[in-house]
Scaffold this motif. Structure first.
Motif, short mmCIF file in Angstrom:
data_model
loop_
_atom_site.label_atom_id
_atom_site.label_comp_id
_atom_site.label_asym_id
_atom_site.label_seq_id
_atom_site.Cartn_x
_atom_site.Cartn_y
_atom_site.Cartn_z
N ALA A 74 -0.93 9.24 2.69
CA ALA A 74 -2.20 8.55 2.42
C ALA A 74 -2.02 7.04 2.50
O ALA A 74 -2.86 6.32 3.06
N ARG A 75 -0.90 6.54 1.95
CA ARG A 75 -0.65 5.10 2.00
C ARG A 75 -0.42 4.65 3.44
O ARG A 75 -0.89 3.58 3.84
N THR A 76 0.31 5.45 4.21
CA THR A 76 0.55 5.10 5.60
C THR A 76 -0.75 5.06 6.38
O THR A 76 -0.99 4.15 7.20
N MET A 77 -1.62 6.03 6.14
CA MET A 77 -2.92 6.06 6.82
C MET A 77 -3.72 4.81 6.51
O MET A 77 -4.27 4.15 7.41
N ARG A 78 -3.78 4.44 5.22
CA ARG A 78 -4.54 3.24 4.83
C ARG A 78 -3.95 2.00 5.48
O ARG A 78 -4.67 1.11 5.94
N GLU A 79 -2.59 1.91 5.51
CA GLU A 79 -1.93 0.75 6.12
C GLU A 79 -2.24 0.66 7.61
O GLU A 79 -2.51 -0.42 8.13
N GLU A 80 -2.17 1.79 8.30
CA GLU A 80 -2.42 1.77 9.74
C GLU A 80 -3.86 1.32 10.05
O GLU A 80 -4.09 0.55 10.97
N ILE A 81 -4.81 1.81 9.26
CA ILE A 81 -6.21 1.42 9.47
C ILE A 81 -6.40 -0.06 9.19
O ILE A 81 -7.05 -0.79 9.95
#
Length: 299
Positions: A74-81
Motif C-alpha cells: 500500500a505504501r509503495t502504491m501511494r509513493e508511485e502515484i
C-alpha cells in the motif's frame, strides 16, 4: 483495514499496547479496539491477552507476515502515484552499522546530489535492530554485514569488503610495524565496540581464534569514543580501514593491517525482497550499483 494492520504491526513490534499506541499516534483504547475489530473481521484471535500483552497466537504470527506485505504494498502504491505526478521526493530512511557510516555518507551524498528533493534520515544501529526495523517497516534500507549472520528474506547489494586494522597513535610501541598478527595483540590495552555490535562479535571471534582474551578496557557503541581514547593515551582499537580513514586524516594516528588471518566481511545494502521496490529504494539501489563500481575500481 490498512490502518488496523499498521496498528497490529506496531503492537507486534512494541509488545505493549501503550507503547504501540504511542508509536502510531493514537490513544491506547483506540488501538485495542482496532485490534479487536481486526480479529472479528478475520474470525481468529491474533493476540494473547491477560493482565498485559501475552504475545501473538499462531494465527497472529501468520497474519503478521501478510500485514507487513499488505502495508508495504500500500505504501509503495501511494509513493508511485505521488512520485508519478510530482517527481522523486519524500523521505528515505536508512539505518547503518557504525563501522559503515563513513562509506554510507559518501553514498548518500552522491544520491542527494542526483535527487535534491529527497530528504534522508540516517541512523546508526546494530545489525540485529536493522533487520527488525526493516521487518517492522520503520526504515526503508539497511547497510550492514551480508555474510556473517542470517538475513532472512531480503534483497542485498554488496558495497565493499571490510578489512581490519589496528588503530594506534604514531608514538605507540607497535606503530612502526607494517603488519601485525592477531595473536600479537595479547596484552595490548584495547577499546572495542560493545558486544551487541556485530563488528565486536567478528573481532571477538578473530581474537579468540588467535588465543587472545577478549577483555577490552573500554567498550562503547561509538567509533568516535574509540578513537578519542586512542588519541588520549597508549590505547589501541580495531576498526575497518574504511571506518578509520576520516580519523587518520585528523590526528597523529596509524592504521596497521591485521593478519593471520587476513579476514574480511562483505558490507552492503539490505532491503525487503519485493517487486516492485518503493521508488526511493529503487533509486538508491541504482545509485549504490554505480557507487560500488566506483569504490571497487579505486581500490
Amino acid at each position: 483495514m490498512i490502518d488496523k494492520l499498521e496498528m497490529f504491526i506496531a503492537l507486534a513490534q512494541a509488545r505493549h499496547f501503550g507503547r504501540a499506541a504511542e508509536a502510531v499516534g493514537v490513544a491506547q483504547p483506540t488501538l485495542s479496539a482496532a485490534i479487536r475489530q481486526l480479529e472479528e473481521s478475520l474470525g481468529v484471535m491474533l493476540v494473547r491477552r491477560g493482565s498485559r500483552y501475552g504475545g501473538l497466537t499462531p494465527e497472529g504470527e501468520r497474519v503478521l507476515q501478510w500485514a507487513r506485505r499488505i502495508v508495504s504494498d500500500a505504501r509503495t502504491m501511494r509513493e508511485e502515484i505521488r512520485i508519478g505526478s510530482k517527481g522523486l521526493s519524500g523521505t528515505l530512511r536508512l539505518a547503518v552499522i557504525p563501522t559503515a557510516l563513513a562509506v554510507a555518507s559518501r553514498l548518500t551524498a552522491s544520491f542527494a546530489q542526483s535527487h535534491p528533493d529527497v530528504r534522508l534520515t540516517i541512523l546508526s544501529a546494530t545489525s540485529i535492530s536493522i533487520l527488525e526495523d526493516l521487518d517492522g517497516l520503520r526504515i526503508d534500507v539497511g547497510i550492514s554485514y551480508l555474510d556473517n549472520e542470517p538475513l532472512g528474506t531480503k534483497t542485498t547489494l554488496p558495497l565493499y569488503e571490510e578489512r581490519y586494522t589496528l588503530i594506534l597513535r604514531e608514538d605507540h610501541p607497535l606503530a612502526s610495524r607494517d603488519r601485525i598478527a592477531w595473536g600479537e595483540l595479547r596484552g595490548v590495552p584495547l577499546c572495542l565496540l560493545t558486544p551487541d555490535m556485530q563488528n565486536r562479535r567478528i573481532i571477538g571471534g578473530l581474537l579468540g581464534q588467535a588465543g587472545v582474551p577478549v577483555a577490552p578496557r573500554v567498550e562503547t557503541n561509538s567509533t568516535i569514543v574509540l578513537v578519542t581514547h586512542v588519541l588520549a593515551d597508549n590505547w589501541a582499537t580495531i576498526l575497518p580501514r574504511s571506518a578509520a580513514e576520516f580519523f587518520l586524516s585528523h590526528g597523529p594516528l596509524r592504521a596497521i593491517p591485521l593478519a593471520e588471518p587476513d579476514a574480511g566481511h562483505l558490507v552492503g545494502l539490505i532491503v525487503p525482497a519485493r517487486e516492485p521496490q518503493m521508488p526511493l529504494v529503487a533509486a538508491l539501489l541504482s545509485e549504490a550499483r554505480r557507487f560500488s563500481s566506483r569504490e571497487n575500481s579505486d581500490r
